[in-house]
Design a protein around this motif. Structure first.
Motif, PDB file in Angstrom:
ATOM      1  N   ARG A 219      28.890 -20.056   0.715  1.00 28.59           N
ATOM      2  CA  ARG A 219      28.817 -18.618   0.484  1.00 28.59           C
ATOM      3  C   ARG A 219      27.931 -17.989   1.532  1.00 28.59           C
ATOM      4  O   ARG A 219      27.174 -18.672   2.216  1.00 28.59           O
ATOM      5  CB  ARG A 219      28.298 -18.309  -0.910  1.00 28.59           C
ATOM      6  N   SER A 220      28.024 -16.693   1.657  1.00 29.23           N
ATOM      7  CA  SER A 220      27.174 -15.996   2.620  1.00 29.23           C
ATOM      8  C   SER A 220      26.156 -15.146   1.876  1.00 29.23           C
ATOM      9  O   SER A 220      26.451 -14.585   0.819  1.00 29.23           O
ATOM     10  CB  SER A 220      28.008 -15.141   3.568  1.00 29.23           C
ATOM     11  N   ILE A 221      24.962 -15.085   2.445  1.00 31.30           N
ATOM     12  CA  ILE A 221      23.863 -14.309   1.873  1.00 31.30           C
ATOM     13  C   ILE A 221      23.343 -13.381   2.964  1.00 31.30           C
ATOM     14  O   ILE A 221      23.051 -13.836   4.071  1.00 31.30           O
ATOM     15  CB  ILE A 221      22.722 -15.228   1.395  1.00 31.30           C
ATOM     16  N   PRO A 222      23.231 -12.083   2.687  1.00 36.45           N
ATOM     17  CA  PRO A 222      22.709 -11.167   3.708  1.00 36.45           C
ATOM     18  C   PRO A 222      21.306 -11.570   4.178  1.00 36.45           C
ATOM     19  O   PRO A 222      20.444 -11.912   3.378  1.00 36.45           O
ATOM     20  CB  PRO A 222      22.683  -9.817   2.991  1.00 36.45           C
ATOM     21  N   ARG A 223      21.130 -11.532   5.503  1.00 33.95           N
ATOM     22  CA  ARG A 223      19.837 -11.865   6.117  1.00 33.95           C
ATOM     23  C   ARG A 223      19.286 -10.585   6.752  1.00 33.95           C
ATOM     24  O   ARG A 223      20.007  -9.848   7.415  1.00 33.95           O
ATOM     25  CB  ARG A 223      20.033 -12.940   7.179  1.00 33.95           C
ATOM     26  N   PHE A 224      17.993 -10.350   6.515  1.00 38.07           N
ATOM     27  CA  PHE A 224      17.331  -9.142   7.004  1.00 38.07           C
ATOM     28  C   PHE A 224      16.074  -9.484   7.792  1.00 38.07           C
ATOM     29  O   PHE A 224      15.464 -10.528   7.569  1.00 38.07           O
ATOM     30  CB  PHE A 224      16.917  -8.251   5.820  1.00 38.07           C
ATOM     31  N   ARG A 225      15.683  -8.570   8.664  1.00 38.95           N
ATOM     32  CA  ARG A 225      14.370  -8.627   9.325  1.00 38.95           C
ATOM     33  C   ARG A 225      13.500  -7.591   8.640  1.00 38.95           C
ATOM     34  O   ARG A 225      13.900  -6.440   8.492  1.00 38.95           O
ATOM     35  CB  ARG A 225      14.485  -8.255  10.799  1.00 38.95           C
ATOM     36  N   GLU A 226      12.319  -8.009   8.237  1.00 41.32           N
ATOM     37  CA  GLU A 226      11.333  -7.088   7.673  1.00 41.32           C
ATOM     38  C   GLU A 226      10.139  -7.045   8.620  1.00 41.32           C
ATOM     39  O   GLU A 226       9.739  -8.066   9.165  1.00 41.32           O
ATOM     40  CB  GLU A 226      10.864  -7.538   6.294  1.00 41.32           C
ATOM     41  N   THR A 227       9.586  -5.857   8.779  1.00 44.29           N
ATOM     42  CA  THR A 227       8.421  -5.698   9.637  1.00 44.29           C
ATOM     43  C   THR A 227       7.207  -5.439   8.760  1.00 44.29           C
ATOM     44  O   THR A 227       7.163  -4.457   8.017  1.00 44.29           O
ATOM     45  CB  THR A 227       8.615  -4.536  10.630  1.00 44.29           C
TER      46      THR A 227
ATOM     47  N   ASN B 181       0.829  -1.213   0.000  1.00 45.17           N
ATOM     48  CA  ASN B 181       0.000   0.000   0.000  1.00 45.17           C
ATOM     49  C   ASN B 181       0.859   1.257   0.000  1.00 45.17           C
ATOM     50  O   ASN B 181       0.652   2.191   0.777  1.00 45.17           O
ATOM     51  CB  ASN B 181      -0.997  -0.030   1.159  1.00 45.17           C
ATOM     52  N   ASN B 182       1.863   1.253  -0.874  1.00 43.77           N
ATOM     53  CA  ASN B 182       2.785   2.367  -1.105  1.00 43.77           C
ATOM     54  C   ASN B 182       3.700   2.684   0.069  1.00 43.77           C
ATOM     55  O   ASN B 182       4.365   3.715   0.068  1.00 43.77           O
ATOM     56  CB  ASN B 182       2.027   3.631  -1.536  1.00 43.77           C
ATOM     57  N   GLN B 183       3.776   1.813   1.063  1.00 45.42           N
ATOM     58  CA  GLN B 183       4.661   2.005   2.208  1.00 45.42           C
ATOM     59  C   GLN B 183       5.743   0.926   2.191  1.00 45.42           C
ATOM     60  O   GLN B 183       5.429  -0.264   2.161  1.00 45.42           O
ATOM     61  CB  GLN B 183       3.882   1.931   3.530  1.00 45.42           C
ATOM     62  N   PRO B 184       7.028   1.334   2.236  1.00 46.10           N
ATOM     63  CA  PRO B 184       8.085   0.319   2.247  1.00 46.10           C
ATOM     64  C   PRO B 184       8.102  -0.428   3.575  1.00 46.10           C
ATOM     65  O   PRO B 184       7.859   0.161   4.631  1.00 46.10           O
ATOM     66  CB  PRO B 184       9.363   1.139   2.072  1.00 46.10           C
ATOM     67  N   LEU B 185       8.362  -1.728   3.517  1.00 46.11           N
ATOM     68  CA  LEU B 185       8.524  -2.485   4.744  1.00 46.11           C
ATOM     69  C   LEU B 185       9.842  -2.070   5.391  1.00 46.11           C
ATOM     70  O   LEU B 185      10.852  -1.888   4.706  1.00 46.11           O
ATOM     71  CB  LEU B 185       8.574  -3.986   4.468  1.00 46.11           C
TER      72      LEU B 185
ATOM     73  N   THR C  99      12.016 -12.984   8.708  1.00 44.09           N
ATOM     74  CA  THR C  99      13.422 -12.978   8.314  1.00 44.09           C
ATOM     75  C   THR C  99      13.516 -13.423   6.866  1.00 44.09           C
ATOM     76  O   THR C  99      12.882 -14.402   6.470  1.00 44.09           O
ATOM     77  CB  THR C  99      14.230 -13.933   9.216  1.00 44.09           C
ATOM     78  N   VAL C 100      14.290 -12.667   6.086  1.00 43.07           N
ATOM     79  CA  VAL C 100      14.434 -12.978   4.666  1.00 43.07           C
ATOM     80  C   VAL C 100      15.902 -12.964   4.262  1.00 43.07           C
ATOM     81  O   VAL C 100      16.728 -12.330   4.917  1.00 43.07           O
ATOM     82  CB  VAL C 100      13.643 -11.974   3.778  1.00 43.07           C
ATOM     83  N   LEU C 101      16.188 -13.664   3.182  1.00 41.72           N
ATOM     84  CA  LEU C 101      17.509 -13.624   2.571  1.00 41.72           C
ATOM     85  C   LEU C 101      17.412 -12.797   1.306  1.00 41.72           C
ATOM     86  O   LEU C 101      16.465 -12.942   0.533  1.00 41.72           O
ATOM     87  CB  LEU C 101      17.992 -15.033   2.218  1.00 41.72           C
ATOM     88  N   LYS C 102      18.384 -11.914   1.086  1.00 43.91           N
ATOM     89  CA  LYS C 102      18.373 -11.067  -0.112  1.00 43.91           C
ATOM     90  C   LYS C 102      19.792 -10.908  -0.608  1.00 43.91           C
ATOM     91  O   LYS C 102      20.644 -10.332   0.071  1.00 43.91           O
ATOM     92  CB  LYS C 102      17.753  -9.700   0.218  1.00 43.91           C
ATOM     93  N   GLU C 103      20.040 -11.453  -1.801  1.00 41.47           N
ATOM     94  CA  GLU C 103      21.360 -11.339  -2.423  1.00 41.47           C
ATOM     95  C   GLU C 103      21.716  -9.868  -2.640  1.00 41.47           C
ATOM     96  O   GLU C 103      20.828  -9.026  -2.821  1.00 41.47           O
ATOM     97  CB  GLU C 103      21.369 -12.069  -3.768  1.00 41.47           C
ATOM     98  N   PRO C 104      23.003  -9.531  -2.650  1.00 37.42           N
ATOM     99  CA  PRO C 104      23.402  -8.133  -2.842  1.00 37.42           C
ATOM    100  C   PRO C 104      23.322  -7.645  -4.292  1.00 37.42           C
ATOM    101  O   PRO C 104      23.598  -6.503  -4.574  1.00 37.42           O
ATOM    102  CB  PRO C 104      24.848  -8.115  -2.344  1.00 37.42           C
TER     103      PRO C 104
END
Length: 139
Positions: free
Chosen positions: A37-45, A15-19, A53-58
């Motif tokens: 290999r390592s993959i950056p792990r993030f918390r999204e709200t 709804n046009n708002q970034p997590l 928790t998600v994984l997102k390649e750089p």
């Protein structure tokens, strides 16, 4: 249903708002010991406050910049937590929106997990490809 969902620059907008997204650490992918290999792990709200928790390649992938999706009544938009290795609702021609009647339960544990090297038609390859530490792990 009714939400507007879009991914811009790898960031999910509802709804046009970034997590809100914050870096946690690097996930070490040990699926193939020769190619660790390592993959950056993030918390999204999420808007309701749930944290995932998600994984997102750089690097940029096909699913990092999408059109805006408007979720139709009686359907849901599903997105994988391994963002660059998930075929999900971002890919309308492959998955699309999921009808409510197709949702039968919630995943609670990992039943079986492999490093991707197994051949499903050769069951003996499952043993060496199994990621034993993930089997039975809860979400």
């Amino acid at each position: 249903p009714g939400d507007h969902v879009q991914v811009k620059g790898g960031i999910v907008y509802i709804n046009n708002q970034p997590l809100k997204r914050e870096y946690v650490d690097d996930f070490i992918d040990m699926g193939n010991p020769e190619k660790m290999r390592s993959i950056p792990r993030f918390r999204e709200t999420l808007p309701e406050g749930k944290i995932i928790t998600v994984l997102k390649e750089p690097y940029t992938t096909e699913g990092d910049n999408t059109k805006e999706f408007i979720v139709p009544a009686g359907h849901y938009f599903m997105m994988g937590d391994n963002r660059d290795n998930s075929v999900d609702s971002r890919f309308q021609e492959d998955v699309g929106f999921v009808p409510e009647e197709n949702i039968v339960g919630r995943a609670e544990i990992i039943f079986f997990s492999t490093d991707g090297s197994a051949n499903w038609f050769l069951p003996w390859t499952w043993v060496t490809a199994a990621r034993w530490s993930r089997i039975g792990e809860g979400f």
